[in-house]
Design an enzyme around this catalytic site. Structure first.
Site, PDB file in Angstrom:
ATOM      1  CB  VAL A  86      19.861 -14.485  46.388  1.00  0.00           C
ATOM      2  CG1 VAL A  86      21.153 -14.104  47.079  1.00  0.00           C
ATOM      3  CG2 VAL A  86      18.658 -14.129  47.241  1.00  0.00           C
ATOM      4  CB  SER A  87      15.472 -14.953  44.118  1.00  0.00           C
ATOM      5  OG  SER A  87      14.465 -15.577  43.350  1.00  0.00           O
ATOM      6  CB  SER A  88      15.182 -11.296  39.888  1.00  0.00           C
ATOM      7  OG  SER A  88      15.632 -12.126  38.826  1.00  0.00           O
TER       8      SER A  88
END
Length: 321
Positions: A86-88
């Site tokens: 969901v996030s990087s």
């Protein structure tokens, strides 16, 4: 064991060798902003079998793997939820390319879509001053984490938990907008929050579109030549790759064709996209562009008034990654 300063200096040298960070101001930002404060842990390993590396691990070997990973020129998975990314934290050399292509000037007000770890907002704050930077993040938890990371590094730009597709009207107008999540189309709301002459740089399909804003309802620009793969804007619709049966494996393995296939999704049948790609001799990304005008939005090949024009699909209902 290498220190974070040594590893950061090595990262900057590598980006410079690759042709990036020609602007001394951005080179200084990458040299002085400590990425490890924004990535206290990340996930690695095989798909479906993530391994978490973190800076407080009692094992010194794993701590060193974490630190070297943080300063490698690689994207890092920073948030997993139910097995989904969901996030990087984006690849630093790609971040450098995007920030330089944004062509900021002293005093420019910048809106970032997708705060993520906060690292990109820190680089912008170093270059422009934190008062010039606004970052919008859909996920409240991620927004709070980004604020904490930024504070630890000595920065306090405005980080807003909200719908990135709607921008942030309260802090407008903006001279630049940069998105760090892949879009199905460019939100028209952004244009109304920009000054005339503003630039918008965003991942679209598997490329980077650079738009010049003419007025509150009109923007136009071309794709850069580099490929770009980011976490999708959540709520942006399903993947085009669910509907591509019958296409040759060789074409599907070609990054330029996948770019065209995604860009024309919903407007061209996949077989029509393949025919166009072959007829035009496998066009590079920079031959494509996008126009927004009067509430409509379309992509084109070579010329916005030419024979190859199609509407951009995608419904934007949520916010950044």
């Amino acid at each position: 064991m290498s220190t974070h300063r040594e590893l950061r200096e090595a990262l900057v040298r590598g980006i410079v060798r690759g042709g990036g960070l020609a602007d001394p101001a951005w080179r200084a930002a990458f040299a002085e902003v400590p990425r490890h404060l924004f990535v206290p842990y990340f996930f690695t390993g095989r798909p479906g079998v993530p391994e978490r590396l973190w800076g407080e691990d009692p094992d010194p070997v794993r701590r060193e793997r974490w630190l070297k990973g943080v300063y490698a020129d690689e994207p890092l998975a920073t948030r997993m939820r139910d097995g989904e990314l969901v996030s990087s934290s984006s690849q630093p050399s790609l971040m450098a390319r995007m920030l330089e292509d944004l062509q900021v000037r002293d005093g420019d007000a910048v809106l970032e879509i997708g705060a993520g770890s906060g690292y990109n907002a820190a680089l912008l704050s170093h270059r422009l001053g934190e008062r010039c930077v606004t970052s919008v993040e859909l996920d409240v938890e991620i927004a709070e984490s980004a604020r904490a990371h930024l504070a630890a590094a000595g920065f306090a730009p405005e980080v807003v938990a909200g719908d990135g597709a709607r921008g942030c009207r309260a802090r407008a107008p903006y001279d630049r907008i940069i998105a760090t999540c892949t879009l199905p189309s460019v939100p028209h709301a952004w244009l109304a929050q920009c000054r005339a002459g503003a630039r918008i740089l965003a991942p679209l399909s598997t490329g980077l579109i650079l738009l010049e804003v003419r007025d509150a309802t009109h923007a136009e620009g071309r794709f850069l030549d580099t490929p770009a793969y980011f976490v999708p804007l959540r709520g942006g619709g399903e993947s085009v790759y669910q509907h591509i049966g019958g296409l040759p494996r060789k074409a599907l393995q070609n990054g330029l064709f996948r770019f065209l296939l995604t860009l024309t999704a919903g407007s061209l049948d996949p077989q029509e996209a393949l025919s166009l790609w072959e007829r035009e001799k496998r066009p590079q990304r920079e031959r494509f562009g996008v126009t927004l005008r009067g509430g409509g939005q379309w992509a084109w090949l070579d010329d916005p008034g030419g024979p190859y024009v199609w509407e951009l699909g995608g419904t934007l209902s949520r916010g950044g990654s």
